[in-house]
Design an enzyme around this catalytic site. Structure first.
Site, PDB file in Angstrom:
ATOM      1  N   GLU A 208       0.827  -1.144  -0.012  1.00  0.00           N
ATOM      2  CA  GLU A 208      -0.046   0.123   0.514  1.00  0.00           C
ATOM      3  C   GLU A 208       0.960   0.898   0.088  1.00  0.00           C
ATOM      4  O   GLU A 208       0.610   2.051  -0.130  1.00  0.00           O
ATOM      5  CB  GLU A 208      -1.052   0.083   1.281  1.00  0.00           C
ATOM      6  CG  GLU A 208      -2.134  -1.374   1.008  1.00  0.00           C
ATOM      7  CD  GLU A 208      -3.228  -0.905  -0.038  1.00  0.00           C
ATOM      8  OE1 GLU A 208      -2.788   0.700  -0.755  1.00  0.00           O
ATOM      9  OE2 GLU A 208      -4.316  -1.281  -0.061  1.00  0.00           O
TER      10      GLU A 208
ATOM     11  N   GLU B 166     -12.493  -0.024  -9.942  1.00  0.00           N
ATOM     12  CA  GLU B 166     -12.362  -0.514 -11.192  1.00  0.00           C
ATOM     13  C   GLU B 166     -12.717  -0.960 -12.040  1.00  0.00           C
ATOM     14  O   GLU B 166     -12.440  -0.728 -13.332  1.00  0.00           O
ATOM     15  CB  GLU B 166     -11.980  -2.197 -10.699  1.00  0.00           C
ATOM     16  CG  GLU B 166     -10.569  -1.817  -9.286  1.00  0.00           C
ATOM     17  CD  GLU B 166     -11.676  -1.599  -7.656  1.00  0.00           C
ATOM     18  OE1 GLU B 166     -10.276  -1.301  -7.630  1.00  0.00           O
ATOM     19  OE2 GLU B 166     -12.856  -1.528  -7.634  1.00  0.00           O
TER      20      GLU B 166
END
Length: 643
Positions: free
Chosen positions: A268, A535
């Protein structure tokens, strides 16, 4: 795409420890006592040192001089006319020097020490007259000076590297007034998200827009690292929100500190922070972003200190100690985490001339190439101690997704010269198509998950990025199959649009099934939420760029309207817990990736193709654009890191 560690669908996220004041009932009283004790200890030590220096000064009867023992210095000499004895070419100096001068020097030093001692005692008396708050303020000032000095040491200038040829970093204004109006609406949504974060969560990692306060998760450790600021910078820049960009830059310059005792997700922090800082550097040319990215990368390197060189999932930024998620298949590292470092690390080596970053990611690639793959598929888990696969679970969604994306993008970012990466991508996609991609009874193409020899007919929202990936990789695919993969991308985009269209809110669930009569619909309650994920919109944008079919802009606009209607609150944007409910409850989190990805892809969808053209830019998995390293117009081919 975001982290597997963040996947609420897995139910494996570790709950944060609540270490409030109630856990330490005597904390404040202890602090007051300890502060007084420490102050007295410092003063007594200082006075002892001064007395010691005075009384234990070297005695002149034993040590005649303070000249480091160099009473007799041998100096090469050939001329004897100046009064010295010539002994074998060396002149002996100092044996006849006046001892009186040294005694005077001793006395002068004694007087100086005595004066310093008296001055220190006076300062100590003055200190004791001051209030506790004044003493604390002075201590804090001294601490700040030390911190600033350390920052100066860390901020060593990096070697100058010619920037790649940067094309299309602003404008993209569409001629069509309707499209321009939609683009402006996305910009307004970005401003609403940023302004509320600026007001209520500034410096925190994320925002709780309903509670109107800062928010964080275990992926960022326990520190306030301003994840939303770093993640949003390039979106602000391409939208022309330059005042907001400068606000973010100023915070980063003054406050972004990586020397904190905090355990963070390597994956991350790489995709959001290093990716975000590198993109901000390339877009703006501001050196501070490059310097911060390199500082942070150095803090991540200890994560690679494993028997295999496969990095740990987490690393403590201060101590360098790494470990893996407790839930991940007997201490395994995760494919989508250790496989999603290549783009950023290649750019780090390019910008610094230091091959260490490039070598780390190439070592991972070489190790993966040597390993057997069941049915040609990459399992999601790999043990960093033994170098063996964990449980045989393969997914193009969470835990696996961005590994495949970065194989393709390594090839694209190398100006299509990294053929090793392209071959690994093609091999992987062939196995995925053979074993994971199916058509439902209703004619919807979906990508399932392989679990111990069995195909689970379920697709996650995270998997929807693959439509864009297939389109992006169509050109250059084997056996003239470009048309096939563009069509496959279109089918995935259609399926994911159906997952949105079949909900009450017209927003997609976290995961959806293809079992029996149920198609593209979430079944479990814990899979019905939408957390502002990008997405599906990402795939719409790639499909628009490659086909210019207007339906993709229309689908994107429907999603933008639904987000604005159901996720917008007065304090920002929030995820919702049930997309099938007409009166959903909020999760009260404005994710940093909403500003980095969701709003950026929407803005690009309603912009002309000359804004960040895909021939010149490759987006990392957090939608941070990094330039293609064209060998013809950079010094990369001469860079030993890249060779």
């Amino acid at each position: 795409m975001t982290t597997p560690a963040l996947l609420p669908l897995s139910g494996r996220r570790l709950p944060p420890l609540n270490l409030g004041a109630s856990a330490f009932p005597h904390h404040r009283a202890t602090l007051r006592l300890s502060e007084k004790f420490i102050l007295l200890l410092i003063l007594s030590a200082f006075i002892t040192l001064c007395f010691g220096a005075f009384f234990f000064l070297p005695d002149s009867s034993k040590h005649k001089r303070f000249d480091l023992g160099l009473e007799d210095v041998l100096i090469p000499h050939v001329d004897t006319s100046k009064g010295g004895k010539n002994l074998g070419g060396f002149l002996i100096h100092g044996q006849g020097h006046d001892e009186h001068r040294h005694r005077e020097e001793e006395e002068r030093l004694r007087n100086k020490i005595r004066a310093d001692h008296e001055k220190a005692l006076e300062e100590a008396k003055e200190k004791l007259k001051k209030s506790r708050d004044e003493i604390q303020a002075e201590i804090q000032t001294e601490k700040n000076k030390v911190v600033q000095e350390l920052k100066k040491k860390d901020s060593k200038p990096l070697p100058p590297v010619p920037l790649p040829n940067l094309v299309g970093i602003n404008s993209g204004e569409p001629a069509d007034p309707d499209i321009r109006e939609r683009r402006n609406k996305i910009k307004e949504m970005m401003k609403h998200a940023w302004d509320n974060y600026r007001q209520y969560g500034w410096g925190h990692n994320e925002l709780k827009p309903i509670a109107r306060k800062g928010h964080s998760t275990n992926i960022f450790g326990n520190s306030q690292m301003g994840a939303t600021i770093v993640d949003a910078l390039d979106t602000l820049y391409i939208m022309g929100l330059h005042d907001e960009f400068r606000e973010g830059q100023e915070w980063i310059d003054k406050n972004l500190d990586f020397s904190v005792n905090s355990e963070v997700s390597v994956f991350e922090v790489n995709i959001r922070f290093i990716g975000g800082l590198l993109a901000a550097y390339y877009l703006s040319g501001q050196e501070v972003f490059k310097i911060k990215a390199v500082q942070l990368a150095g803090k991540l390197l200890p994560a690679f200190n494993t028997p295999t060189g496969i990095p740990w999932a987490m690393v403590n930024l201060k101590s360098g100690v790494g470990r893996n998620w407790g839930w991940a298949s007997a201490g395994s590292s995760i494919l989508a985490e250790f496989g999603t470092l290549h783009m950023e690390f290649v750019h780090l080596s390019y910008l610094t001339g230091d091959p260490v970053y490039y070598n780390k990611v190439m070592h991972i690639r070489k190790l993966l190439q040597k390993m057997d793959r069941p049915n040609g598929l990459y399992p999601n888990y790999l043990n960093p101690r033994t170098g063996r696969w964990g449980q045989h679970h393969t997914s193009v969604g969470g835990l696996g997704d961005s590994f495949y994306e970065y194989l393709l993008k390594a090839w694209l970012m190398s100006d299509k010269t990294d053929m090793e990466a392209r071959k690994m991508y093609d091999d992987a996609i062939e196995a995925i198509e053979k074993h994971l991609i199916r058509k439902s009874n209703g004619g919807l193409t979906f990508i399932g998950e392989w679990k111990n020899g069995h195909l689970e007919r379920k697709m996650g929202h995270l998997t929807c990025f693959a439509g864009g990936m297939f389109a992006l990789g169509a050109d250059g695919s084997r056996d003239d199959k470009a048309g096939h993969y563009l069509q496959l991308g279109a089918e995935i985009a259609h399926t994911c649009h159906e997952s949105y269209d079949r909900t009450t809110l017209k927003l997609g669930p976290e995961a959806f099934k293809f079992d029996g009569g149920v198609e593209a619909v979430a079944v479990r309650q814990n899979e019905k939420y939408y957390i502002l994920r990008p997405e599906v919109i990402e795939t719409y944008w790639y499909m628009w760029r490659f086909t210019h079919d207007p339906k993709y802009r229309q689908w994107g606009w429907e999603a933008a309207q639904a987000i604005d209607k159901y996720c917008r609150v007065s304090g920002g944007f929030s995820g919702v817990k049930d997309v099938y409910s007409s009166s959903p409850t909020y999760d009260d989190v404005q994710q940093s990736f909403f500003l980095a990805e969701t709003l950026k892809y929407l803005y690009l969808l309603f912009s002309n193709d000359d804004l960040l053209p895909l021939d010149n830019w490759v987006f990392n998995t957090e939608a941070h654009p990094l330039p293609v390293l064209h060998l013809a117009n950079t010094t990369l081919s001469g860079n030993p890191a890249y060779r």
